[in-house]
Every structure is written in structure tokens, then in C-alpha cells.
Design a protein around this motif. Sequence first.
Motif, PDB file in Angstrom:
ATOM      1  N   MET A   1      36.182  59.010  37.302  1.00 40.82           N
ATOM      2  CA  MET A   1      36.067  57.671  38.143  1.00 40.82           C
ATOM      3  C   MET A   1      34.713  56.745  37.836  1.00 40.82           C
ATOM      4  N   ALA A   2      33.726  57.613  37.259  1.00 39.14           N
ATOM      5  CA  ALA A   2      32.818  56.645  36.633  1.00 39.14           C
ATOM      6  C   ALA A   2      32.986  56.028  35.436  1.00 39.14           C
ATOM      7  N   GLY A   3      34.021  56.663  34.734  1.00 35.88           N
ATOM      8  CA  GLY A   3      34.291  56.041  33.447  1.00 35.88           C
ATOM      9  C   GLY A   3      35.242  54.879  33.650  1.00 35.88           C
ATOM     10  N   VAL A   4      36.095  55.039  34.568  1.00 36.46           N
ATOM     11  CA  VAL A   4      37.119  53.930  34.985  1.00 36.46           C
ATOM     12  C   VAL A   4      36.235  52.560  35.515  1.00 36.46           C
ATOM     13  N   ALA A   5      35.131  53.060  36.170  1.00 32.94           N
ATOM     14  CA  ALA A   5      34.276  52.139  36.931  1.00 32.94           C
ATOM     15  C   ALA A   5      33.643  51.312  35.834  1.00 32.94           C
ATOM     16  N   ALA A   6      33.010  52.111  34.761  1.00 33.13           N
ATOM     17  CA  ALA A   6      32.246  51.505  33.853  1.00 33.13           C
ATOM     18  C   ALA A   6      33.290  50.496  32.881  1.00 33.13           C
ATOM     19  N   ALA A   7      34.487  51.048  32.655  1.00 32.34           N
ATOM     20  CA  ALA A   7      35.256  50.036  32.182  1.00 32.34           C
ATOM     21  C   ALA A   7      35.632  48.806  32.682  1.00 32.34           C
ATOM     22  N   LEU A   8      35.923  48.828  34.069  1.00 35.64           N
ATOM     23  CA  LEU A   8      36.211  47.729  34.937  1.00 35.64           C
ATOM     24  C   LEU A   8      34.878  46.641  34.747  1.00 35.64           C
ATOM     25  N   SER A   9      33.547  47.460  34.990  1.00 28.75           N
ATOM     26  CA  SER A   9      32.274  46.583  35.046  1.00 28.75           C
ATOM     27  C   SER A   9      32.265  45.914  33.596  1.00 28.75           C
ATOM     28  N   ARG A  10      32.772  46.510  32.809  1.00 29.10           N
ATOM     29  CA  ARG A  10      32.300  45.907  31.452  1.00 29.10           C
ATOM     30  C   ARG A  10      33.459  44.734  31.125  1.00 29.10           C
ATOM     31  N   ALA A  11      34.557  44.887  31.786  1.00 32.31           N
ATOM     32  CA  ALA A  11      35.529  43.586  31.705  1.00 32.31           C
ATOM     33  C   ALA A  11      35.185  42.553  32.517  1.00 32.31           C
ATOM     34  N   PHE A  12      34.623  42.885  33.685  1.00 32.38           N
ATOM     35  CA  PHE A  12      34.149  41.834  34.515  1.00 32.38           C
ATOM     36  C   PHE A  12      32.930  40.989  33.817  1.00 32.38           C
ATOM     37  N   PHE A  13      32.146  41.881  33.097  1.00 27.97           N
ATOM     38  CA  PHE A  13      31.090  41.444  32.429  1.00 27.97           C
ATOM     39  C   PHE A  13      31.470  40.117  31.278  1.00 27.97           C
ATOM     40  N   TYR A  14      32.441  40.688  30.631  1.00 28.56           N
ATOM     41  CA  TYR A  14      32.847  39.435  29.571  1.00 28.56           C
ATOM     42  C   TYR A  14      33.836  38.282  30.318  1.00 28.56           C
ATOM     43  N   VAL A  15      34.688  38.801  31.265  1.00 27.92           N
ATOM     44  CA  VAL A  15      35.694  37.985  31.616  1.00 27.92           C
ATOM     45  C   VAL A  15      34.776  36.805  32.578  1.00 27.92           C
ATOM     46  N   LEU A  16      33.909  37.108  33.164  1.00 23.58           N
ATOM     47  CA  LEU A  16      33.309  36.381  34.248  1.00 23.58           C
ATOM     48  C   LEU A  16      32.198  35.363  33.840  1.00 23.58           C
ATOM     49  N   VAL A  17      31.803  35.736  32.949  1.00 26.97           N
ATOM     50  CA  VAL A  17      30.527  34.914  32.565  1.00 26.97           C
ATOM     51  C   VAL A  17      30.768  33.319  32.515  1.00 26.97           C
ATOM     52  N   ILE A  18      29.910  32.716  32.933  1.00 29.89           N
ATOM     53  CA  ILE A  18      30.212  31.364  33.065  1.00 29.89           C
ATOM     54  C   ILE A  18      28.906  30.601  32.278  1.00 29.89           C
ATOM     55  N   PRO A  19      29.143  30.179  31.046  1.00 26.28           N
ATOM     56  CA  PRO A  19      28.037  29.671  30.377  1.00 26.28           C
ATOM     57  C   PRO A  19      27.425  28.117  30.966  1.00 26.28           C
ATOM     58  N   THR A  20      26.318  27.832  30.757  1.00 25.04           N
ATOM     59  CA  THR A  20      25.728  26.681  31.411  1.00 25.04           C
ATOM     60  C   THR A  20      26.237  25.577  30.477  1.00 25.04           C
ATOM     61  N   THR A  21      27.459  25.438  30.107  1.00 22.90           N
ATOM     62  CA  THR A  21      27.941  24.542  29.117  1.00 22.90           C
ATOM     63  C   THR A  21      28.111  23.142  29.675  1.00 22.90           C
ATOM     64  N   MET A  22      28.849  22.186  29.131  1.00 24.45           N
ATOM     65  CA  MET A  22      29.095  20.930  29.228  1.00 24.45           C
ATOM     66  C   MET A  22      30.368  20.935  30.136  1.00 24.45           C
ATOM     67  N   PRO A  23      30.380  19.961  30.930  1.00 27.55           N
ATOM     68  CA  PRO A  23      31.796  19.866  31.821  1.00 27.55           C
ATOM     69  C   PRO A  23      32.934  19.482  30.741  1.00 27.55           C
ATOM     70  N   GLY A  24      34.032  19.836  31.069  1.00 27.50           N
ATOM     71  CA  GLY A  24      35.196  19.489  30.419  1.00 27.50           C
ATOM     72  C   GLY A  24      35.771  18.496  31.028  1.00 27.50           C
ATOM     73  N   ALA A  25      37.271  18.114  30.466  1.00 24.40           N
ATOM     74  CA  ALA A  25      37.910  17.043  31.228  1.00 24.40           C
ATOM     75  C   ALA A  25      39.030  17.773  32.110  1.00 24.40           C
ATOM     76  N   PHE A  26      40.247  17.064  32.233  1.00 20.61           N
ATOM     77  CA  PHE A  26      41.238  17.563  33.194  1.00 20.61           C
ATOM     78  C   PHE A  26      41.965  18.208  31.980  1.00 20.61           C
ATOM     79  N   PHE A  27      42.227  17.628  30.925  1.00 20.24           N
ATOM     80  CA  PHE A  27      43.167  18.361  29.839  1.00 20.24           C
ATOM     81  C   PHE A  27      42.184  19.188  28.778  1.00 20.24           C
TER      82      PHE A  27
END
Lengths: 592, 729
Positions: free
Chosen positions: A538-564
Motif C-alpha cells: 500500500m505504501a508503494g502504491v501511495a508513493a507512486a501516486l504521490s510522485r505522479a501527482f508531484f509531476y503532473v500537478l505542478v503549475i509554474p509561475t509562468t506567463m499567461p498563454g492565449a486561447f489557442f
Amino acid sequence: MAELWERRPAEPDYAKLSQNAGPAENRYGQLIDLIDLTEAQGQALPKNRPLGINDNPSVGCNPLRNKQHGFYFNADNCIGCHACEAACAEKNETPAHLAFRSVGYVEGGSYPDYQRLNISMACNHCDDPVCLKGCPTAAYTKHAEYGAVLQDPDTCFGCGYCTWVCPYNAPQLDPVEGQVSKCNMCVDRLEVGLKPACVSACVGNALDFGVIETVPEGRQDADATIPGFPDPRITQPNIRFQQRKRLPDVLTRPDSQPLEYRREEGGYRSGPVSAGDPRVSGSGTRGWGLGRLNSRENALVAFTLLAQAGVGLLALGLFVDGVPLGPLLFAVPALLGAGLLASTTHLGKPLRFYRGFNNLRHSPVAREGAGLAACLALAGSGWLATLADWSTLAAAASALAGAAGIVGLYYMVRCYLIPARPFWNHWQVVTAFAGAALVFGAAGVAGLQLAFAVDVALHPLAWCLLIGIGVDGIGLGFHRRAMWRIGGEGAAAQRELETAFGRSYWLRNALLLASANCALGVALGVVDSAWFWGGCAMAGVAAALSRAFFYVLVIPTTMPGAFFWRNSAFADQARQTGLANLPQVGVHPGGH
Amino acid sequence: MLFGRRDQKPIAIPAKPVVEWKYATCNYCSVGCSIELGVDAAGKVITSRGHGEADVNRGKLCIKGLLEHELFDSPGRGTRPLLREDTRTAYRPVDWDHALDHAAEGIQSVQDRHGADAFAVVSTGQLMTEEFYTLGKLVRGCIGTNNYDGNTTLCMASAVSGYKRSFGADGPPGCYDDFEHTECLLAFGSNLPEQHPIIFWRLKEALEKRRFPVIVVDPRVTMFAQWADFHLPITPGTDTVLVNAMLHVIFAEDLADRDYLDAHTNGCVELEALVRESDPSKAAQICGIDEDTIRTVARLYAQAPAAMSIWTMGINQSTHGSDGVVNINNLNLVTGNIGRPGGTSLSITGQCNAMGTREWSSCSGLPGYRLLENDAHREEIAQHWGIEASFLPRGIGLKQTDIFPAIEAGEIRGLWLIATNPLTSMAHQARIRRAMEKLEFCIVQDVYEDVETTAYANLYLPAAVWAEKSGCHTNTERRVNLTRNAVEPYAQSKPDFWIFTELAKRFANASTMNFAVEPEAAFNEMVKLSKGAGGALDISGMSWDKIEAARGLQWPYPEGTNADTGTPRLYCDGQFPTADGRARLIPVRFVDNNETPCADYPFWLNSGRVVEHFHTRTRTGKLGNANKFSPTPYMELNPDAARDLGIAQGEFVRLVSRRGDAVVLAQLTHRVPRNMLFVPFHYHDCVNRLTLGLLDPYSRQPAFKQCAVRIEKTEQVEAGRLNVARRAY
């Protein structure tokens, strides 16, 4: 000798560089004259050095060529006409899916009291170029000519780390070429006294260029920031702004980053979008997010977990009694080798992997790789020594390997402490990585003990497991609180985690809690030892999920884009519908 | 290096090995920017740059011009003529001789069976003036159909009509230099930064030197509106009400230029009587602009020492577009702002050579602004061309917007489409498709063989594009400018000029006629013809070399002129080309025949342009660095309306009108009011599936921007599939 750039027969004044030399120091107290700066740093460089553009040895005629230059952006004037982007694309011959300069926007107000603020942004050729420091291959150079930060695509191996650390989205990772390229400041034009192509093309009289801290004719301000622009303290970017028209209290982005900007004392502050804002799809509803969890960063999920498992196993294996050294020193390099191989597949140009150690002087990525590679090599040597029964040598190699592994993990942590990525930039990275090392290390040691039928001592390993889960859990708790408190991109990412990924998030938390209970039960001897393995799983699955969250969710403080353009939701949709198969859509069909 | 590497890294920047720069005029919009095309040693055009000495653009180019050299070998170019007897079978490639024989036989066969006017020709504003002249000569002199028009009826017809009604002749009286002199600028239905970026830049440059008020009348908060000193968010189709109310204030407060009115105009009494009814308090109820703002703006405009109006499709594309133009002319005549530096009535034209087709194509008469109705003009042209005057009709035939209904009605059986794409550009697409299906013989002459009209054609003729040819354009400020041949035509495509002259040889009249072999000779023929025209359209002092040396010359430019730029303004002396030399003030009553939002179709549908695209995207839809900024259709929708409907940002929705439906992405923005959508018109099978396009009684221009739709949520996967299927580029 050919000219560095051919001037037009009647070059208009707006295209010519100003000869305003500016002050001695910039607002951060750094010398603007770069020859003086190198002298102050104790390694004076000569004037009149050629830049060597396309192997042309000529030296530009511009008398201010050794001053730090920068862009100037009058945001009140930008009409979002794309002329700067087109001029840049034409000059640099960039394909549709890349751009060295992009215009995004934020908007606010209510019809007809509505305003759009367009932001045209390229590379800011920073005083403190985090791209240069981060790049493991040393593909970047900050030149004493114009202070240009230039990158050599032929050196780059396409790890994309510079695209993580840059707050302005300046380095462009090309999924087709597998390498990064970026704005070159049009140094060829600068050398013949002309402003960069984008500036020369500007139709709104918004963009300008010159020695940093100088204010163009007819302009008044040289502000360090405007709404939507990341914190300039991160890199000391060489761009100055004018923005005088009062903007609406709340500004939103047209792209899918769930951010908005609110007026506060002293400027605008980013934060998660208001609940129920129809601009963001699915906002507020709780989902699994499984489709998005499977990403290009899978290779890094595997790499980091395997490397942490390897180092954790080695460290615990050396400390816990009764672990057979031979199998241990076989298992550790196997895990590290698999991890490093996974990380190599993540590169745009995997065959250039050896360049990953070029920049040990600055780059945590290079040091991380060097530490882990050393750990692998030493542990592997130790294993060979065990085969030859050279036990002293094996012991020494394993101790050194452990030290190298700790160094590798230390720099692995450092890799993610990126100011432009607030969701990562927290001490929780330490607890997450150490926790994973302990969890997988404990499981591995137990496995080795079991496999080689020595005395299986699960009690101490259960305590290790519990500590690993506990450390990770405590880190996660503090991280959550910190993200909500700091607001901005961190809070926006945390909200995504708890909404769009909400079900996966609670599954992960439940797994952590359950695995901790198993470990505690085994450690106290109140449950059967079989629960140890359940806890590990269970801890292994949790660690894998956590790590995937870690990479996928990060939002950089970057410039706004446009609609397309620069809108990842549109890019995903274009890939799904097949629109991206038309190259002129500007979305690479293979993802990125 | 400051820090980073110890060794010096090579710096590689794409080099542009240009061996020769060729002079050209941009082939997109009517601004008329001068471009230099960089040709490499292999003869390929590899780069472009704005001409630093050209007065129009002074070195600047917009996104389209910056990327324009990429279109020479963009996807979808026609490589050889294609033929099929039956539109249900596949095309087969044929040689040019065969193709042109077939074209001539097909045209004559339709004419033999159904009469000369049963074959129609619809051209464009995109060709060179020499080509327009030659096409006119071919159509009027050889083919002999009177159903001949250009797609300029979709964009500039109302301006032409309005100018003729007010001033007695076509031709915008002002120029870009007026920005340097004006004290007040009023823009109606013009999104200048997106439609005409370089004119916007000229305005911006003038404002950097000297502040003056800018007033923008537009239902949408464009960048221009946002940036203006006054934004008047008007109710669609009510511009004449606003101008009448402004005139009411001007007369009531005695702000009119009485001296100018007395000396140079007729009809002031009638106009004053009419606008007396248009009290701003009443007008506000209709046009949605409060009375205080109307009064403020009217006073500002009338009291400015020089004030100018510009307008584009917000005025022209209306059921009363011609009246709208007339009313803007009224406003400028009443305030004495015609022919004065900074005081003018300047229609910002649409296509690069909309003016060239107006002047020389014979679409609306005979070359050089001559009239079919005028016996002397017919005689003169017939003699010049070497045909019988009786071959020319005594009046104008059908406009493009009437040609398609005539095809539906069976009066027209054959059609030749030249560089125009009615299957994207015309309103009410369901009707246009039905009409196209009824054709017995259809020729499509276009740069691209993937243009949607080829699906309905029997014969496809691949045309060369822009600087693969040579010739002139006339821009918004009457400036004639030149494009030199820079590169050979793509594959077996041919210049339109060549196609016209070769096709002409296959008609009986050609035996007595003399067609110029080279475009420059055709230009010199126009030079001769312009001398006797009588009006302001005098180019008799021009030659290609003089034009290139000056980077464009403004007509009138009579023989013997040596001015650098030509004539910047018309009517400076207050003399107008009317019978008595006076301008006509024409009272304009508000007509409200638009389809308006109702319970079933609660949203106004507005359409317009985006900067990165041109017209039906046959060119810009292929160029990634332009197309990527709007690669697929979308609508702007107010977020409050979206919340009510449960529509999220980036979601596909189905728009439904009384004519059909369309799939678009939702872009949520407060640029538009809660009861209005904005959809760019560039996309095939999109906004014009919905539009009604009622016609202006004078200009026959359609009202693209006023109709009613509703929004329906739709299944996303199917909508995405449909959206991809509906566009090849």
C-alpha cells in the motif's frame, strides 16, 4: 567578410539601437558594464571579442556591446497583433509548434468596461540565469557581449530541466528535434546597431530594446514587473515595463492554468481561480484524473522511485544486521541502473546521456546524476569484490557507494527546489524522497532477507517502514498547509489535486493511513507479520501516486498563454480530435 | 562569456543568403505595404522585409506580410489544370491548351443554349490591376456576359455606392497622412489593429507626437475600442441613428460649417429637417448610446479644427450600408471635413486591390470609372478595344449577391470563379451550395486546388500567386503600387494575366482585338485610357518604373506630374464630380429590417476578422506561424451567458440559426455583451452556415453582422470529429 546582418538601404530610426549608455548599476546593484563586471568577479574579459556568429570572426560596430541589454515592454500599447512573434519565427525559422517569443494575455472587467492586457515575452537574459545554472550539459553561456544568454542546441540533450526552472517559458523544448532552443537576442542584428527583429516589427510601439535601466524616448517608467509576470527576484530578469492604465481588480487567463490575478497592495497577486468560474472546465468537481496522471513524466516517476529505492536499500542494508552483502550489492546497482535508464529514455536525445555531467559546477541535475552513477559504479564494484571474496574491498566500496548515493539523493532534492515552481519549492521534497527511500529500502531489505533465508527481522524493518510513511505523511500535511497559505500557483495546484484529482488524492491518503497502521501493528507485534507486506504494497502504491501527482500537478509561475497558443487544454483537445495532425495547427500530435 | 562555459560555443543563427531583393506590394489587405522579397542563389524566395523608404509602411509589416513569402510553396497549390465532364466523377489532369479549349467551349455552349448572360463571371479584389483590366476586356469584349462582378460586393460595395451618391464618384478622398493633421478621429465598425495593423501603426505614430481624441463605435470591446478615448458600444445596425443624433446636436448647437455647406453642398435643408427628429434622447433608446455621450462626441467632432472618420465592415456590411456611408459623408460635409488635411471621410478598403477592381475591372461598368449607361463611354471603349459598341450592354448586370439567386432560379447556368471562395465567404451557405449544385458548367481559377469550390467545378485552372506574377495594386489612399516578378510560377500554374489573354484568343471577337502580351503593356493601355476619363482617376503620368522609384503613387497623377507621391487628397477645392460641382447631402432614415434576437434565437451573431488570417484562409490557413493563433473556429461568448448555459471555456458548442448550424469552440470573454456572439468569418463551413445576409438596396452588399442565433450544448467527441472533417486546412 560577410556582414553579420544586412541592414536595409533606408533603415528607419525605430529599428536602430539607442546610444543611451544608462547608469553604472542596475536596480539590483549589479554592474551594467559587463567587462567591469567580469573584472569585479576576478576574471576580466577583453573588449572587442567576436561573438563568432555562424563562424563569422568580425566584431560588431556597436560601442555599447559590452553593456547588459534588455527588452522594454509598454503593456498599455500592446495590441496582441503577433507581429513580434511572426518576425521572430521568420528570422529564426522556428516551426509552428515552437516560438522564442509568445504573446499571451490576461483580461478582466465586465462588458463594456473590459480590458485585455497583452504580454509579449521572450527570454529576459537574466542577471542570474537559472537555465544556465540548471542545465546539466552546459549548453548555456551568458556572454559579456550584450549580456545575452545563449544556448547551443547541438550541446543540449533535451532533458528539459531549463524549461522547468525558467519562470518565463523562454527555453523551448522541441519534441520533434528532441532538444531545446531559445531566443538569441538577435545578436547578429545588435552587432550592426539594429534592435532585435521582434522589436523592429512591433506595430503597437509596445516593444523596445536597449541598455538595461534606460527608458526609451517618449516613455516614463522602467518597472520591474506587471500583472501576470513572475517574481523578478527569482532571476533578476533584464526586462523593464511600463503599464499605467488602471486595470480591473481581478484578471483571468484564457489558457487552462487555473490561475487568476487579484489587485493587492503593491501590485497583483496570483491565486487559484474563483470557484465556479466557467472559464475553467470541470472546476470544483472531484474526479480521478487518471488520464492526466499518465504523462510524459512517467519516466521520471520511475527514475526517482527506483533511485530512492536503490539508495534506501543500500543504506538500510548496510545498517541492518544480517543482510547478505553480495545480493545487496547486486540489487542496488540493478535498481539504480534501471532508474538511470528510465531517466535516459526521458531525454530528447538519449544517446547524448554522457553529457549529463558537463555542468557539475552549477547544475544539481549533473550532480544528482554523478552521485547516482558513482553509487551504481561503486556498489557494482563491491559486488564484483564479493564475488572474489575481497570482503574488505567490498565493505569499503559499499560504504563509499552509500555516501555517493546520499549525495545523489541530496542533489535530487535540490533539483526540485525551484522558485518558479512553488508546488515543488518546499521541504516536503526531502520528506517525500527520504520517505520513499525508507519505504522501499525496508521492503527491499525484508525481501533480501526472505530470499536468502537468513533470520527475517521484521520488527526493525516495520519501524523503518513506519518512519518512512510517517515522514512522508508529515511532509504532505505541512506541504498542504503551506500551499494553501502561500496562495498563487502552489494553492492552485493543491486545489487541482483536491478537485480534479480529488478521488485519487483521497485514495492515496487512505493508502498511507492504512499502510502506517499495518507497519505500526507489525512493529508493536500486535498483528501478524504478513501485514508488513500489505503495508509495503500500500505504501508503494501511495508513493507512486504521490510522485505522479508531484509531476503532473505542478503549475509554474509562468506567463499567461492565449486561447489557442500556449493553452495546454486546447493542445490536448487538438490531439484527441486529430486536429493536431495538421502541422499548421502548431500542436505537436505526439504530445510533450 | 560572462559565465557558463570556459570555451566559446559556436553561435548558430539562421542565415539569409539573399542575392537579390525584389520589390513587391503586399497581396493581402488594402493598406498597400511595400515588401522586399529576398531571393537566394537558387532563385527561391527565402525571406521578406518591409521597405524602409515606402511612405505607407515605413519598414513595418504585419504578421501576414512578415510570413507572406512562405505561401509560394505552401500545401494545396494547384500544379496542373484539372478537368472532368461530370462533377460526380474524379478530375483528370490535362494540358493548358486542352483546358482553355474546354473552358471556351463550355462558356460558349452555355451561352448558345441559354443566352449570353446565362454564363456569369465572379472575380475578386486579389489580382493585379492589369489582370483586372484584361479580364474586363475579355468578359465585356469577348464573352459578352453582363453578369460579371467581383467579390468586392461583399466588402466595399457600400462604400463605393455611398461615395458615388454623396460626391458623384468613387474614390476615398483622404489618406493616411491625415492622421498627422487631424484633431479628432471617429472610427465606425473598424477593428483597425486587427484588420489593418499598419494603418493602426500610422495612427499610433501620429498620436505619439500629438494627442487627439479617438472615438471608436463598435459593439465589441476590440483592442481599438479598449484603447480609444471614447468607446461607443452601439446596438448592431443602428449607426445611422447615432449619426443622425450627432447631426441633430451639431445643427441645434450651431456647430455646422455653414460657409462650407453654402458653398459646396446641396440638400442641407432636407437633411436638417430630418435630423431635427433625431433627438439624442430618442436615439439613445435605439442605438444604445446614452444621450450625454452622443452630445459630447458630436461637439468634440464638430468643434475640432479638423476631424476625420474612418470605417470598415461595421458600416458596409449592413442592410443600409450605403446609407451608413452617405451619413458619415453627411457628417463630414456638415462639419466641413472633406478635402482638408486631417478632415476626411476615409473608407478603409478591404482587399489589396479592391480599388484596382473598382477602377479598371469593368465589373461596375467600363474601365477607368466609365459607365455602361453612357453612350460616349461605350463608343470610346469599343473603339479602343476594336469591337462594335453594340456588343456592350447599356446597363450594369447582376452583382455577385444576385448572381447566386439567379443560379438558383435557373437564369444563370454557368459560372467562372476567379480567386474567390463563395463556399466560405457568402452568407447563407445552404443556398450557395444548392446554387452551385445546379450549375451546368463551372470553372474555378485559383492558386489552390484544395479550395472548397473545386468540389462543384468541371474545370480547375491553377493560377500563379502574387510575386510569381507582376502588376499593380491600388490601396485605400488611391496609391498605385507595384509587384515585380520575384519567382517562377509554381509547377504548371500560370499568371492570371496569361490565362485571360490565352482564353481570349478562343473567342470570335479576339480577331479584331489587341490584347497586351505583357502586364506592363496592359498598364500602359490603362494609362492612355485614364486620360480621357474625365474624373479624378487619372494615372496618365504613371509608369511602372516611376511607381517603383516612388514606392507607390497616388492618383490623380496626370501626365506631366513630377510629384513624389501624387495627390494625397481629393476635393480640396470643394469641387465635386456632380453635375453642378456640389456634394449632395442625403437625408438617411433609419431602416430596421434586420433579424434581431428573440426568444428562440436570443443572441446577436456578429462576425469579423482576426489579424492572423486573411479571408477564407486558403492562404493563411496553410502557414503554421500564422494559423496557429486561431487554427479552428471559435466564438467569443460572454462568461455570464456561459454560466447560465453551463458552457465551459474551450468547450465545443452548436450554434443554430434559422438557416443552419455550426460547431465552434467557446471562448469566454467580456469583450462581447451578454446577448451577442462574435465568430471570425474565415472558417469554411462555419459562421456563414448561420448568417442571413440581407442585401443593401443600393450596393447589394450583404448584412453579415446582424442575425440571430441560439447556443446548444453538444456531444464533445462528435463535435470534435465534425470540426476536423469540415476543414482540410
